[in-house]
Design a protein around this motif. Structure first.
Motif, PDB file in Angstrom:
ATOM      1  N   UNK A 152       1.184  -1.883  -0.163  1.00 19.69           N
ATOM      2  CA  UNK A 152       0.037  -0.134  -0.103  1.00 19.69           C
ATOM      3  C   UNK A 152       0.695   1.315  -0.243  1.00 19.69           C
ATOM      4  N   UNK A 153       0.943   1.798  -0.814  1.00 17.87           N
ATOM      5  CA  UNK A 153       1.794   2.768  -1.276  1.00 17.87           C
ATOM      6  C   UNK A 153       0.382   4.515  -0.804  1.00 17.87           C
ATOM      7  N   UNK A 154      -0.137   4.442   0.208  1.00 14.88           N
ATOM      8  CA  UNK A 154      -0.632   5.143   0.793  1.00 14.88           C
ATOM      9  C   UNK A 154       0.352   6.389   1.877  1.00 14.88           C
ATOM     10  N   UNK A 155      -0.403   7.095   2.819  1.00 13.08           N
ATOM     11  CA  UNK A 155      -0.216   8.152   3.525  1.00 13.08           C
ATOM     12  C   UNK A 155       0.428   7.355   4.482  1.00 13.08           C
ATOM     13  N   UNK A 162       9.833   5.741   4.148  1.00 16.72           N
ATOM     14  CA  UNK A 162      10.528   6.336   4.318  1.00 16.72           C
ATOM     15  C   UNK A 162      11.297   6.602   6.026  1.00 16.72           C
ATOM     16  N   UNK A 163      10.559   5.599   6.831  1.00 14.71           N
ATOM     17  CA  UNK A 163      11.185   5.518   8.377  1.00 14.71           C
ATOM     18  C   UNK A 163      12.939   4.391   8.301  1.00 14.71           C
ATOM     19  N   UNK A 331       4.335  13.772   6.190  1.00 20.16           N
ATOM     20  CA  UNK A 331       5.991  13.956   6.056  1.00 20.16           C
ATOM     21  C   UNK A 331       6.362  12.876   6.087  1.00 20.16           C
ATOM     22  N   UNK A 332       7.519  13.035   4.918  1.00 21.04           N
ATOM     23  CA  UNK A 332       7.769  12.085   3.971  1.00 21.04           C
ATOM     24  C   UNK A 332       9.441  12.157   4.245  1.00 21.04           C
ATOM     25  N   UNK A 334      12.690  13.964   4.116  1.00 25.78           N
ATOM     26  CA  UNK A 334      12.179  15.548   4.870  1.00 25.78           C
ATOM     27  C   UNK A 334      11.254  16.478   4.083  1.00 25.78           C
ATOM     28  N   UNK A 335      10.408  15.944   3.556  1.00 31.55           N
ATOM     29  CA  UNK A 335       9.397  16.419   2.654  1.00 31.55           C
ATOM     30  C   UNK A 335       8.205  16.665   3.227  1.00 31.55           C
ATOM     31  N   UNK A 336       7.182  17.621   3.496  1.00 33.62           N
ATOM     32  CA  UNK A 336       6.188  18.098   4.113  1.00 33.62           C
ATOM     33  C   UNK A 336       5.649  17.945   2.631  1.00 33.62           C
ATOM     34  N   UNK A 337       4.102  17.363   3.014  1.00 27.74           N
ATOM     35  CA  UNK A 337       3.109  16.973   2.321  1.00 27.74           C
ATOM     36  C   UNK A 337       1.784  17.508   2.778  1.00 27.74           C
TER      37      UNK A 337
END
Length: 413
Positions: A152-155, A162-163, A331-332, A334-337
């Protein structure tokens, strides 16, 4: 005879917010907050981000200390499961048989993770992430894992990926759609985050179905795809969406359709019962054109908080329809959506900015419906003001880099 007061089923963000806002609004009758998890009400969004990354501890997740509940006369009953609603008698029956009276019942029962319906999904090493206990098990598993597969590539899936990648693990994300976050964001935003994750070493398998979890001696060893390939893994996270916890309402005869149906004031057809948060489906002007009846069920902290305040105001004698602008964040790495509004998969996109900082303005029927901002917090705040005010904005205006959006929002305000 003393008032039974307000009984809230659900000790998460929405339930806690109703209780706190009732007291802030001057509500004097008893307030009872029932939650099926142990401990104090806590924040869930950091579980897949700061908590897994070790940047905060369990105490740092608590919404308020125990002293706050006591001082505000909120009777908190953790580790308590509701079993049945007796609408005629206005009583809630608990799993242990206890019966609690109510003048008003609030359903803030949230949602649960959708299970992966394939053989082997119950093997050790297959995890989900919804609550604190799940996050604790995942933190331990990350320390012992080498190869991770995320279904699953959701939030949630991407935040966890990323973690895990930051911990040096080999990570593969499987997604049934053709791109990440396909139901939530534009192709442009999805492409950016795909590239970002690939830069961190994450691999993707798109348009891929899972047919089984392979295992040995009761422990997962890999994920079998529909085309026959097996991806080796010693840790598997399943993040394929959620199911609203609406069974309590349905069994009580309340209207349910992918959530408890409520009106613009968050009331069910029973005047003594309301619902809010992840479990509730409500009418929204921001959902126009997205469904057959312009109703929506929103899974976000913002929605839980704003609906909690709205419902508390009504119960305190100041009713108003719910009309807050929906907004979300993820938050993924260093990027914030940040997203304001509600977009559909066919909505037109207009890009402002470039590189690692941009916004995508989404239009449906020529009307601005949502804005996705990546590392542009100022755009997000302006977007919320534009959407709240219904400020006219054409796709051509949005595409003009010289247009001062902040000035436009201020002038409208």
């Amino acid at each position: 005879m003393s008032a039974a007061g307000t009984l809230i089923v659900g000790g998460g963000q929405a339930g806690f917010q109703v209780a706190a806002s009732l007291r802030e609004a001057g509500y004097a009758d008893p307030v009872v907050l029932i939650g099926d998890e142990p401990g104090l009400p806590y924040q869930r969004p950091p579980l897949s981000k700061a908590y897994l990354a070790g940047k905060t501890d369990a105490e740092g997740l608590n919404l308020r200390p125990a002293s706050y509940l006591a001082e505000h006369r909120i009777a908190h009953r953790p580790g308590t499961r509701a079993a049945r609603i007796d609408r005629d008698a206005r009583r809630l029956i608990l799993a242990d048989g206890e019966s609690l009276p109510y003048d008003h019942l609030v359903l803030a029962t949230g949602a649960r993770n959708r299970d992966l319906p394939v053989p082997g999904a119950d093997l050790a090493g297959v995890r989900q992430l919804r609550g604190l206990a799940d996050a604790d098990r995942l933190r331990e598993a990350i320390g012992a894992a080498e190869r991770v597969v995320v279904v699953g590539a959701g939030f949630i899936g991407l935040e966890f990926a990323a973690v895990a990648a930051a911990h040096g693990l080999a990570v593969t994300v499987i997604e049934a759609a053709a791109r990440p976050m396909a139901r939530a964001v534009s192709a442009e935003t999805g492409a950016f985050f795909r590239a970002a994750h690939e830069g961190w070493g994450v691999r993707f398998a798109f348009s891929a179905g899972v047919t089984a979890i392979e295992g040995t001696d009761g422990r997962a060893t890999g994920v079998r795809l529909a085309e026959g390939d097996v991806l080796p893994a010693d840790l598997i996270l399943v993040g394929i969406g959620v199911v609203p916890n609406a069974e309590l309402a349905a069994e009580a005869g309340l209207a349910v359709a992918d959530g408890v149906r409520v009106d613009a004031f968050l009331a069910t057809e029973d005047p003594a019962i309301s619902a809010l948060g992840d479990c509730a489906r409500f009418p929204s002007a921001f959902a126009t054109g997205l469904g057959r009846d312009d109703t929506v069920r929103i899974e976000s902290v913002q929605n839980a908080i704003d609906q909690g305040r709205c419902l508390a105001a009504r119960l305190a004698g100041r009713p108003a329809p719910y009309g807050a602008v929906p907004w979300f964040w993820s938050d993924q790495g260093r990027h914030k959506l940040q997203i304001a509004g509600l977009a559909g998969p066919d909505d037109a996109s207009v890009l402002r900015g470039s590189g690692d900082a941009f916004s995508v303005f989404r239009f449906r029927g020529g009307i601005l419906r949502a804005v996705e901002s990546v590392n542009r917090a100022a755009d997000h705040m302006v977007a919320r003001r534009l959407l709240a005010a219904g400020t006219p904005l054409t796709p051509e205006q949005a595409a003009d880099p010289g247009l001062d959006l902040k000035a436009l929002a201020t002038a409208r305000g």
